[in-house]
Each structure stands twice: as structure tokens, then as C-alpha cells.
Design an enzyme around this catalytic site. Structure first.
Site, mmCIF file in Angstrom:
data_model
loop_
_atom_site.group_PDB
_atom_site.id
_atom_site.type_symbol
_atom_site.label_atom_id
_atom_site.label_comp_id
_atom_site.label_asym_id
_atom_site.label_seq_id
_atom_site.Cartn_x
_atom_site.Cartn_y
_atom_site.Cartn_z
ATOM 1 N N LYS A 182 0.829 -1.202 0.000
ATOM 2 C CA LYS A 182 0.000 0.000 0.000
ATOM 3 C C LYS A 182 0.876 1.270 0.000
ATOM 4 C CE LYS A 182 -3.860 -2.398 0.226
ATOM 5 N NZ LYS A 182 -3.657 -3.834 -0.067
HETATM 6 C C1 PLP Z 1 -4.826 -4.901 0.481
HETATM 7 C C2 PLP Z 1 -6.298 -5.017 0.529
HETATM 8 C C3 PLP Z 1 -6.946 -5.734 1.565
HETATM 9 C C4 PLP Z 1 -6.206 -6.546 2.595
HETATM 10 O O1 PLP Z 1 -5.311 -5.835 3.343
HETATM 11 P P1 PLP Z 1 -4.408 -6.607 4.422
HETATM 12 O O2 PLP Z 1 -3.862 -5.491 5.256
HETATM 13 O O3 PLP Z 1 -3.357 -7.312 3.645
HETATM 14 O O4 PLP Z 1 -5.267 -7.533 5.186
HETATM 15 C C5 PLP Z 1 -8.318 -5.724 1.602
HETATM 16 N N1 PLP Z 1 -9.046 -5.088 0.672
HETATM 17 C C6 PLP Z 1 -8.472 -4.419 -0.341
HETATM 18 C C7 PLP Z 1 -9.327 -3.716 -1.338
HETATM 19 C C8 PLP Z 1 -7.079 -4.373 -0.455
HETATM 20 O O5 PLP Z 1 -6.514 -3.722 -1.476
#
Ligand code: PLP
Length: 378
Positions: A182
Site C-alpha cells: 500500500k
Molecule cells: C490490500 C487489501 C486488503 C487486505 O489488506 P491486508 O492489510 O493485507 O489484510 C483488503 N481489501 C483491499 C481492497 C485491499 O486492497
């Protein structure tokens, strides 16, 4: 590969802050750095109560518990999303009801929500894909009309705005991710923003193993006890310290990503004009955060050929979601409501280009190789 798709950012003070955690002898959750992060995030979402979690997946699981879902309850959501959006609700026995996406933003198509509502529908989960917000005003109006809770999966949308209002502050509950892919990261990490005051106390209980430990620490009770269902959703202070070094630089990280995004967007303008591909569309009332840059190619074989061509030139450019309504668990636990043409076509045509803080001059190579691919074909 010479050019990776993602390299997690480092802003400079991560090790110093982690060292400070060790010096403070407070390694478990809810210490100094967790509080700094939560206060920053609360300001970011417009004042809601924020709690760090160890992932967005964990935050979504808390949201599903807070929504008091029972087996057979239905939750409307896109199929073009990450597994956790649906899985968190399936863990409660709820049924994900998948609805198709808009052709422009690739977000949940709000005009298709109402026809998916049944007497069992309890919530609508929206996903701000690529950091571009969903049409939250009409979605909230539908939810109000039918007495449904809205939950934002804002995993990709930190610092994004909808009509000047921040993603994560647009619904009762929202969930962020600080996974290393992210914009702002802590390795594995997340947060839940509780914007409905009536849910805050239970959120704290759910996050602390179903106990009132938070109230105990505040001095409100003289011992803590098991009150409700819950789990352990707190990240360690070590993770929070890394995250704090990132949040202090969140604006800079977003600006760098936006500059890379803008550069891609400009580079492929002519190809789009010639009808060769489609670039991302950001509505004028949305400010995105440069989370990802994608191209929509003519069809699956065109997209796969570009992925292969870039791989041959040592550039990693992946596709994205396999629609959840076609996945084995999606077929078992969920159902599609209506036609999923846009979801299926988008999944087949979409390619993501490398976009990370330290991409630097390697971006020229990515652009050059994509344009060379388009030229070969012309
Ligand atoms: C990355 C992501 C998640 C999961 O995030 P984590 O922190 O890895 O659990 C959930 N929903 C979306 C849309 C994502 O891009």
C-alpha cells in the site's frame, strides 16, 4: 526482474522509532506509537475513533462482528476486489452478494445495488479501487432508505477524497491497510475507523479478546472480564513504530506516487486517443492518492501479451483480481446478483504498472517498453 512492481517505502526514521520501542520496554499493543498513529489517522478521517489492527483483513473482521451479522444475512459488495472483503463476512456465516462495477471507476455500480437488496440484506461494503472513491452520497442514501450499514474497505484509499471529504470517514465503519504493497506501510498492518460513536465501546471490546480491558486501563473498572465475542486484533508497538515513521511522511509519499501516476497518464494519452487502450478515469469530484496505475487493454490476449512482453524486458507488471464470484470459495459461499459483464471484462483486460516510492528513472523504461509494444502492434 530489473523493475519490480512494488518496493515497500522507507522514509528514514523507522529504525530509530523501533529502537525507541525497545528502550521503552513496551512491545505489546496500545503504547506510545499506536496512540500517535491512531491520533493522526483520526484527524485524517475527520474525527472518527481509530484503532490500529494487524491488517485490513482484521479490521474487516471487526467490522463484520460490529455489524452483528448472523448466518444467512446478506452483504452487498463488488466481486472485483481482494478476498478479504468477502471472507471477513463469510466467517460470520453471512453471504456475500456480488454486484457488478462501473465501467469508468471500476467501483461498485451504485445503480445496481437496490435490485440486489432482499429482506436478509444487512450491509453494503464498498471498495475504493485504486484510491478512487465510490459514489458515497447515492450509496448512503440507498442504505438509509433500507436501514443498512455501510462499511468502507478503504485499504487502498488513505488520503483520498470524495467531494472534499476523506475516504474512511464516509461511512459508519472503515478499514485501512498498511500492507507493504500500500502507499503507507508497516509490513502487515491495518486500522479500523469507527465513525458511529455508538459502536466505539464494542469495537474496543472486540479488539481486546472480548474483554473490557480498555475500560480497565482507563480506570473505569477494577478488573477486566470476558463480556462479548472478540479476538486479538492489536498490532505490536514495533509495527506501530514503523507505521509512525511512514505516517509522518504520508503527504510526501502520496505526492511522489501522484507524480509517477501523472507521468504514466500523460505518456499513454496518445495511445488512448487512438483507441488502443483505456487509461484510468477519475471523476472530477474525487481526489485519488496515486495508489495504482492500470491500463485496460483490448482483451485478455492483448493484456497477456503485454505482460509477457514486459516480463521479457525484465519488468514486472501484474494483472489484478480474479473475480470473487468465479473463485471456488465465492461460488460456495456467495452469489452474484445479475450480470457481471463489466467485472469479468475488467479482470481480463487490466494490467498494473510498477508504481512505488523509489521507482525513479526506471519509469522511463516501463513507459518506453509499453510504447514499443503498442508500436509493434500498430
Ligand atoms: C490490500 C487489501 C486488503 C487486505 O489488506 P491486508 O492489510 O493485507 O489484510 C483488503 N481489501 C483491499 C481492497 C485491499 O486492497
Amino acid at each position: 526482474m530489473d523493475v519490480l512492481f512494488n518496493v515497500p517505502p522507507v522514509t528514514g526514521r523507522e529504525l530509530e522509532y523501533i529502537g525507541d520501542v525497545i528502550a521503552r520496554r513496551h512491545l505489546s499493543g496500545d503504547g506510545h506509537y499506536t496512540k500517535l498513529c491512531q491520533n493522526w489517522l483520526s484527524g485524517q478521517v475527520g474525527g472518527g475513533e481509530v484503532r490500529l489492527t494487524h491488517s485490513c483483513t482484521a479490521a474487516l473482521e471487526m467490522a463484520a462482528l460490529l455489524a452483528r451479522l448472523e448466518p444467512g444475512d446478506e452483504v452487498i459488495m463488488p466481486s472485483f476486489t481482494f478476498v478479504s472483503t468477502a471472507n471477513a463476512f463469510v466467517l460470520r456465516g453471512a453471504v456475500p452478494v456480488f454486484v457488478d462495477i462501473r465501467s469508468d471507476t471500476l467501483n461498485l455500480d451504485e445503480t445496481l445495488i437496490e435490485q440486489a437488496i432482499t429482506p436478509r440484506t444487512k450491509a453494503i461494503v464498498v471498495v475504493h479501487y485504486a484510491g478512487v472513491c465510490c459514489e458515497m452520497d447515492p450509496i448512503q442514501a440507498i442504505a438509509d432508505r433500507h436501514g443498512l450499514m455501510v462499511i468502507e474497505d478503504a485499504a487502498q484509499a488513505l488520503s483520498s477524497l470524495y467531494k472534499g471529504r476523506p475516504a474512511g470517514g464516509l461511512s459508519a465503519i472503515s478499514c485501512f491497510s498498511f500492507h507493504e504493497t500500500k502507499n503507507v506501510v508497516s509490513g502487515e498492518g491495518g486500522a479500523i475507523a469507527v465513525n458511529d460513536e455508538a459502536l466505539v465501546e464494542r469495537a474496543d471490546i472486540i479488539r481486546e479478546k472480548g474483554t473490557n480491558r480498555v475500560e480497565f486501563r482507563r480506570g473505569g473498572v477494577d478488573k477486566y472480564t470476558w463480556l462479548d465475542v472478540g479476538s486479538s486484533y492489536l498490532p505490536s508497538e514495533i509495527n506501530a513504530a514503523y507505521l509512525w515513521a511512514q505516517l509522518e511522511n504520508a503527504d510526501r509519499l502520496t505526492e511522489t506516487r501522484l507524480a509517477i501516476w501523472d507521468r504514466y497518464h500523460h505518456a499513454f494519452e496518445a495511445a488512448e486517443r487512438e483507441g488502443r487502450l483505456r487509461r484510468p478515469i477519475v471523476p472530477s469530484h474525487c481526489r485519488h492518492n496515486g495508489h495504482l496505475y492500470y491500463l485496460l487493454m483490448r482483451d485478455r490476449s492483448d493484456r497477456d501479451a503485454l505482460i509477457g512482453w514486459l516480463a521479457k524486458h525484465q519488468i514486472l507488471a501484474p494483472f489484478h483480481y480474479i473475480p470473487l464470484h468465479t473463485a471456488p470459495a465465492g461460488l460456495t459461499y456467495g452469489r452474484a446478483n445479475g450480470d457481471m459483464t463489466m467485472t469479468d471484462a475488467t479482470s481480463a483486460r487490466l494490467i498494473r504498472l510498477p508504481l512505488f516510492d523509489e521507482l525513479g528513472a526506471a519509469q522511463d523504461r516501463v513507459i518506453d517498453r509499453v510504447l514499443a509494444y503498442l508500436g509493434e502492434d500498430a
